[in-house]
Design a protein around this motif. Structure first.
Motif, PDB file in Angstrom:
ATOM      1  N   GLU A 211       0.820  -1.218   0.000  1.00 32.99           N
ATOM      2  CA  GLU A 211       0.000   0.000   0.000  1.00 32.99           C
ATOM      3  C   GLU A 211       0.848   1.260   0.000  1.00 32.99           C
ATOM      4  OE1 GLU A 211      -2.785  -0.044   3.165  1.00 32.99           O
ATOM      5  OE2 GLU A 211      -3.971  -1.703   2.364  1.00 32.99           O
ATOM      6  N   THR A 212       2.022   1.175   0.583  1.00 32.72           N
ATOM      7  CA  THR A 212       2.884   2.353   0.661  1.00 32.72           C
ATOM      8  C   THR A 212       4.173   2.191  -0.139  1.00 32.72           C
ATOM      9  OG1 THR A 212       3.841   1.482   2.721  1.00 32.72           O
ATOM     10  CG2 THR A 212       2.023   3.051   2.913  1.00 32.72           C
ATOM     11  N   ARG A 213       4.266   1.127  -0.942  1.00 30.88           N
ATOM     12  CA  ARG A 213       5.462   0.882  -1.757  1.00 30.88           C
ATOM     13  C   ARG A 213       5.005   0.378  -3.126  1.00 30.88           C
ATOM     14  NH1 ARG A 213       6.226  -0.785   3.429  1.00 30.88           N
ATOM     15  NH2 ARG A 213       8.079  -0.036   4.537  1.00 30.88           N
ATOM     16  N   GLU A 214       4.732   1.299  -4.014  1.00 25.89           N
ATOM     17  CA  GLU A 214       4.144   0.944  -5.299  1.00 25.89           C
ATOM     18  C   GLU A 214       5.076   0.122  -6.184  1.00 25.89           C
ATOM     19  OE1 GLU A 214       2.835   4.555  -7.067  1.00 25.89           O
ATOM     20  OE2 GLU A 214       1.130   4.792  -5.708  1.00 25.89           O
ATOM     21  N   TRP A 215       6.338   0.046  -5.839  1.00 21.78           N
ATOM     22  CA  TRP A 215       7.308  -0.674  -6.663  1.00 21.78           C
ATOM     23  C   TRP A 215       7.341  -2.171  -6.355  1.00 21.78           C
ATOM     24  CZ3 TRP A 215      10.705  -2.498  -2.985  1.00 21.78           C
ATOM     25  CH2 TRP A 215      10.783  -1.762  -1.797  1.00 21.78           C
ATOM     26  N   LEU A 216       6.550  -2.642  -5.363  1.00 16.44           N
ATOM     27  CA  LEU A 216       6.582  -4.059  -5.015  1.00 16.44           C
ATOM     28  C   LEU A 216       5.755  -4.896  -6.001  1.00 16.44           C
ATOM     29  CD1 LEU A 216       6.288  -3.935  -1.114  1.00 16.44           C
ATOM     30  CD2 LEU A 216       8.320  -4.289  -2.521  1.00 16.44           C
ATOM     31  N   PRO A 217       6.172  -6.146  -6.249  1.00 16.12           N
ATOM     32  CA  PRO A 217       5.520  -7.013  -7.248  1.00 16.12           C
ATOM     33  C   PRO A 217       4.267  -7.695  -6.694  1.00 16.12           C
ATOM     34  CG  PRO A 217       7.377  -8.180  -6.302  1.00 16.12           C
ATOM     35  CD  PRO A 217       7.380  -6.795  -5.673  1.00 16.12           C
ATOM     36  N   VAL A 218       3.171  -6.959  -6.591  1.00 19.81           N
ATOM     37  CA  VAL A 218       1.936  -7.492  -6.001  1.00 19.81           C
ATOM     38  C   VAL A 218       1.478  -8.763  -6.707  1.00 19.81           C
ATOM     39  CG1 VAL A 218      -0.478  -6.982  -5.508  1.00 19.81           C
ATOM     40  CG2 VAL A 218       1.247  -5.191  -5.246  1.00 19.81           C
TER      41      VAL A 218
END
Length: 425
Positions: A211-218
């Motif tokens: 939610e606070t780290r848009e660069w993570l591979p959801v």
């Protein structure tokens, strides 16, 4: 810290409550390229910051910085008012100006689990024992992996391995470790059900992080799906005769715990934390403070339950535990295992768990025709669907009586002198 700006739409909760629920964010300019936004959802709002570096020619970088104080009062940490949100946004803007959103060091699954645990404790006051156990199981295998490097294959391999791995069996102190093989359909179902619960915790932790780290591979974990059809309601309940035999067969020092669960529907953890001050003599209730998911609830006492609690509180101070070991210390989580097994052996009853005493309480209410909503309230279920899953089939109903009346009367079973247990000839 930069200056604090005003905005009549956003600066107090009353004004924000008049804004329509929307997928769009209400933005307020703080400085050039720096904006603080408010997202209004159906269950409250969130503060969002966005930043665009001057002359970069690139788009905005966004980050959710906290929950708005629409429902809960601001605490300055996770729940923020307008002024606190601006202060946190300014700190974030300064960090953006210095270089970017990624942390200096590697951010691991273990870090994500720690954030999730801390967030859960902030929102509810405590982290349940079973959740803590699942977090540690996940950490043991995935804890050192960087979240940014996770792939669907990594998560799937771990998930499938958990679903087929042998179950560790509790042994006596000093004994060799023992496992129970997954060699039947029922054993495989149980292991898959356990794997589903672990996956739920892992996804919740990683989603909170993302939610606070848009660069993570959801997508790495979002595409891993739980097993279907493996969660079934436990159907083990004691009848009144079995309950009496179990009470009589229990060790005297442990018997009050067995009685208390049968008479209140309380969990083992709730009982071992209960204190004298939690008992209200006038309303004949025991308030269970250490309840599951940190939602305290009252346990309602009948005459037998009241007598049992009065015996437990006799001679004790308000801060004392209601139920203790012979040494006067608190019962430990594992203390009930051997004592329950020994009691079942002496009572000549099929072995089950302490938690089935709670299920027995719910089953007795259902058989008496108590409404599912009332049973849910008495047992502290968050959702009536949980209650129906476990107890609806036990309750008298129009469907069951209609079916029995419709199929009766064929006369194809020869009458005998056999009498069902619990009925006189």
């Amino acid at each position: 810290m930069g200056r604090t700006v005003k905005d009549v739409r956003l600066q107090d909760r009353a004004s924000r409550s008049r804004l329509p629920v929307s997928a769009d964010i209400y933005w307020r300019t703080i400085n050039e390229g720096c904006h603080l936004g408010y997202y209004r959802g159906a269950r409250g709002g969130k503060w969002v910051a966005r930043h665009r570096k001057a002359g970069s020619g690139t788009g905005y970088v966004k980050e959710r910085i906290g929950e708005a104080d629409d429902v809960r009062d601001a605490d300055g940490i996770t729940v923020l008012d307008w002024k606190q949100a601006q202060a946190k946004a300014h700190d974030w803007f300064e960090g953006q100006a210095r270089g970017g959103v990624k942390p200096a060091g590697p951010f691991t699954v273990g870090d994500a689990l720690d954030e999730y645990s801390a967030n859960f404790k902030t929102r509810t006051g405590a982290v349940p024992t079973d959740m803590t156990s699942r977090i540690e199981i996940i950490r043991a295998v995935l804890g050192e992996l960087e979240v940014a490097s996770l792939t669907q294959t990594v998560i799937s391999d771990w998930f499938n391995a958990r679903a087929s791995s042998p179950k560790m069996v509790r042994t006596k102190k000093g004994a060799e470790p023992s496992v129970r093989p997954v060699d039947t359909k029922e054993a495989l179902r149980k292991r898959r059900s356990t794997a589903n619960r672990l996956l739920t915790v892992l996804k919740a932790a990683l989603n909170l992080t993302a939610e606070t780290r848009e660069w993570l591979p959801v997508a790495a974990w979002a595409k891993v799906k739980p097993f279907k059809g493996v969660d079934v309601a436990n159907r083990r309940y004691l009848n009144d005769d079995e309950a009496r035999r179990l009470v009589n067969a229990s060790e005297p020092e442990f018997r009050p715990m067995v009685l208390a669960s049968l008479l209140t529907g309380a969990r083992y953890g709730e009982l071992r934390h209960a204190k004298v001050k939690d008992y209200d003599r006038q309303s004949r209730t025991v308030y269970l403070m250490e309840a599951k998911n940190a939602h305290p609830r009252p346990a309602y006492l009948d005459d037998e339950g009241t007598q049992m609690i009065e015996t437990a509180v006799a001679g004790k101070a308000p801060g004392d535990l209601l139920f203790t070991r012979p040494s006067g210390t608190q019962w430990k989580q594992a203390d009930q295992l051997r004592r329950m097994n020994d009691a079942f052996d002496r009572a000549k009853i099929d072995k089950t768990t302490f938690h089935d005493l709670r299920r027995t309480y719910g089953a007795r209410l259902a058989r008496k025709g108590v409404a599912m909503a009332v049973i849910a309230e008495a047992m502290g279920h968050k959702d009536e669907r949980i209650t129906r899953k476990h107890y609806a089939h036990l309750a008298p109903s129009y469907v069951s009586e209609t079916v029995r009346n419709a199929v009766s009367g064929m006369g194809i079973v020869e009458k005998t002198n056999v009498v069902p247990l619990g009925k006189s000839a």
